[in-house]
Every structure is written in structure tokens, then in C-alpha cells.
Design an enzyme around this catalytic site. Sequence first.
Site, PDB file in Angstrom:
ATOM      1  N   GLU A  22     -19.941  81.482   4.401  1.00 47.39           N
ATOM      2  CA  GLU A  22     -18.676  80.750   4.266  1.00 47.39           C
ATOM      3  C   GLU A  22     -18.184  80.102   5.564  1.00 47.39           C
ATOM      4  OE1 GLU A  22     -15.807  83.331   2.413  1.00 47.39           O
ATOM      5  OE2 GLU A  22     -16.844  83.301   0.503  1.00 47.39           O
TER       6      GLU A  22
ATOM      7  N   GLU B  21     -21.719  85.535  -3.900  1.00 50.23           N
ATOM      8  CA  GLU B  21     -20.503  86.343  -4.085  1.00 50.23           C
ATOM      9  C   GLU B  21     -19.785  85.874  -5.337  1.00 50.23           C
ATOM     10  OE1 GLU B  21     -17.584  86.497  -0.954  1.00 50.23           O
ATOM     11  OE2 GLU B  21     -19.113  86.770   0.596  1.00 50.23           O
TER      12      GLU B  21
HETATM   13  O1  IFM Z   1     -13.866  89.565   1.121  1.00 57.12           O
HETATM   14  C1  IFM Z   1     -14.198  88.225   1.112  1.00 57.12           C
HETATM   15  C2  IFM Z   1     -15.547  87.984   1.752  1.00 57.12           C
HETATM   16  O2  IFM Z   1     -15.619  88.498   3.031  1.00 57.12           O
HETATM   17  C3  IFM Z   1     -15.830  86.512   1.819  1.00 57.12           C
HETATM   18  N1  IFM Z   1     -15.678  85.894   0.532  1.00 57.12           N
HETATM   19  C4  IFM Z   1     -14.489  86.165  -0.223  1.00 57.12           C
HETATM   20  C5  IFM Z   1     -14.246  87.673  -0.294  1.00 57.12           C
HETATM   21  C6  IFM Z   1     -12.956  87.963  -1.080  1.00 57.12           C
HETATM   22  O3  IFM Z   1     -11.877  87.362  -0.446  1.00 57.12           O
END
Ligand code: IFM
Length: 453
Positions: free
Chosen positions: A163, A358
Amino acid sequence: MSFRKDFVWGEATSAYQIEGGCYNTGKGLDIWDVFCKEKGKVYEGHTGDIACDHYHRFKEDVALMKELGIKAYRFSINWARVFPNGTGEVNQEGLKFYHDLVDELCNAGIEPFITLYHWELPYEIYKKGGWLNREIVEWFSDYAKFIVEEFSDKVTKYFTLNEPQCFVGLGFLNGVHAPGIKLPIRDTFLMAHNALMSHGMAVKKMREAAKQDIQIGIAPTGTMSYPDSDKKEDIEAARIHLMSANEDLYNWTWNVTWWSDPIFFGEYPKEAVELYKDYLPEITKEDMELISQPIDFYGQNIYNGHRVKMGENGKPEVVKRYDGFPKTALGWPVTPECLYWGPYFLYERYKKPIYITENGLSCHDTISLDGKVHDPNRIDFVSRYLSQLKKASEDGVDIRGYFHWSLLDNFEWNSGYADRFGMIYVDYPTQKRIIKDSGYWYKKVIEENGENL
Ligand code: IFM
């Protein structure tokens, strides 16, 4: 075909969010260690000093993963745990921790997927300018090369950056994440460019260093766009919307193509270059060649999306959500369609196998009187989202795997421990773990390769 026979069912975490073991372990400071100690930055002054104490409890955690039946585990290495100063001397204790974790995973039949950077910038690197200093291209890629030299006999799947939208945007543009500063817009474009070059140089050096064939990707994030209807023009509107620069300047990092076009096409998107031209650093042909090193797969973190229709003026229009629209405990909208259309549009554009790196939600989970953690909202959410992903796979999108966020409840950055994303509940005062109902449900999904969705 619904899901591929070898579909990778996984869970994901990141180092700072779960490890703890921040002191007396040889680890160097990272920017989150420093940020959390500043008053008023993180909810109720929480820190990752102990987090889920995974540093000391990883064996128990791997055993729980085995119980869940997951096939793969995506975790990140804390750069500052291995190189306390970011470069130079190695912290052998920290390195041993990751070797032990990888060995434990392999012995349990769980494939490790390593993420090299999930926001733990070594503080010593930060002091030298961090992502603003072009030398980071060498610092980061040397670290990446080292990790591959160490682990590539056992680990073949890697992600470089997690990210970049967040670590540049939240860390340096609006300052709600570490290091908590607001830089001029211009600087953030330079950082983004340096981050992409660091990715490219890392890919190059990792391939050279690998002891066997390895596969490398990156894990960006972004709000997806999905069509308001099946009408051709709405689908086109959603496609255009997803691939354009829609955010205002102070949120410019929330963008798909700025980060991904350079990697896959070797150029920044023209429309955005025009939009941002006053803020861009010098960008050379050689830079773009470096950034566009071939990679093997596309990782995408997906949580939600905008519903989009074609407006009467022939431009995409975001449809306003109705009052009382479903949302998670963190207030994020529940939009399962994004797990169909997101991968669909990304595959169409970049033509690379996709891993959902994710996806998940925070819920107000508690231990019930029966001692269990019932989280029907999570089961409902993940079930809806996975059904859409399955449909995308059936429609020909090359989806290789899904990593639920997250394995454990953990340190949710500036929200501290207030938000629970895990399929395993963590009782922080005792560090007791309890598999939530969703964990048992996910186990069945995995056993049936998603046929029961
Ligand atoms: O916890 C975070 C993660 O570190 C990065 N992506 C989003 C998740 C939820 O906010």
C-alpha cells in the site's frame, strides 16, 4: 471453473501490527516506534511495543493457522528488526526470528508469502531523508536482496511494497500515520517516484540473488469502482472511474494507475501527468525502465468500492449511498461487488495473475458468556465478498489466491487496538487467543475450495 484447484487460501498480517518484541531484541527503531510515543498521535496512546506478542508466541500462532487449515500466510519483515540502522550491521536475533517463523510455517505445510515493506521505515533511514532521498533505492533494494539471499531456498513468493498509497498519503501528506508530517505535495510525488524505483531495483536484485525461481509482486490498495447496472455504459463508466485520478490534490495518492501503470507499462498515466505536472520531479527514461522490471503477479488489497454510473454528460458519476448503507465497525462501506469488478478491471488492464492480498473488516467483537467469539457480521461480509471473487474467477479473471485481513486482531495503526480485524480474537491483557466463529467458517470454505459459498 469456480476457484482454481490450487487456489491459495490465506491470512495476512504485518510485522509492527502483531510482533511486539520492540526492545531488548536488537531491533532498531522504526518510524512507528517513534510516532506512537508522541502524545495524541495514536488512540489512547497505544503502541506496538507488545502488540500480539507474536515475536514470542509465533509457534502458537502457526499452530492456530494449521488448525484453521490455511494454505498460505502473508507476513511482513520489519526492515529495522533485520537491519537496526536500515543498512550495514545485521541483527542476528531478528533474522533468526524470521527463519524460525518460516521453518515453523513450512513444517506446518503453510506457504510463506513475504512482504518486504509494510510501513516499518527504519528510523535511521528516515533521518537521512527516507523516501525523499534517492539513495533509498539502493538501501531498500540491498535489504530486499539480503532477504532473498537468506530465504529463497525456502520462500518463493514475495511482495515488495504494501500500500504505497497509504504510507505516502497517510504518513506524509495528511500526517495521521507515522512519521506524522505534512509535506508539500511536490515532495510526496518525489517520494512516490523513489518508492517505485526502490520497488524496481529490488525486483532486479532479488532475481539476481534468488537461489531458485522466485515470484515477485507488489500489493497496492485503492477504492475500487463497480457499475450501477449491467448496462454497457455503466460498466464503461466504472472502468474509466477506477483508472482515472479522481481525488483532490491533498488525497492524490489514492489512485490505481499512478502506481501500477509505471510498473506494467513503463509510463505514468498521461491524464494524471497533465493534472499533476506542476508537482512532478524530474523523471527519466532510465527511471521508468527500472520501475517497469517484469513482475509475476499483481497483489491488490481491496476493502470497498464506489458505485458508478455513466452521467448524462457522458462522464462517470459516483452514485450516492442510501441512508443507513451497511458499514463495518470502522465505518467503511460494505460493497461486495468490488471483489468482482476490482479484479475484473485490473486483470483486463494489466493482464497479470491476481492475488487479493488483503480483504476483511473490523467488527465490535467480544467474548460471549459461553467463552466464544461470535462474529456473524464477519462471516456474512467475507461470504458476500468471496462469492463475488468466485464469480470473477468463473468469468475468466486469473485469481490465484485470497489473503484475509487479518489472522489476528492487531494494532490498527492510529486506531490502536480499538478495531478488531482478526479471525482470531486476541485478549490483549492475557494474550489469550480464541478462534472466532468466522475462523471455523473459513476453515470449511477452505476445505471445500469455496464450493460452499
Ligand atoms: O491494518 C491495515 C493494514 O495494515 C493495511 N491495509 C488495511 C488494513 C486495515 O486498515
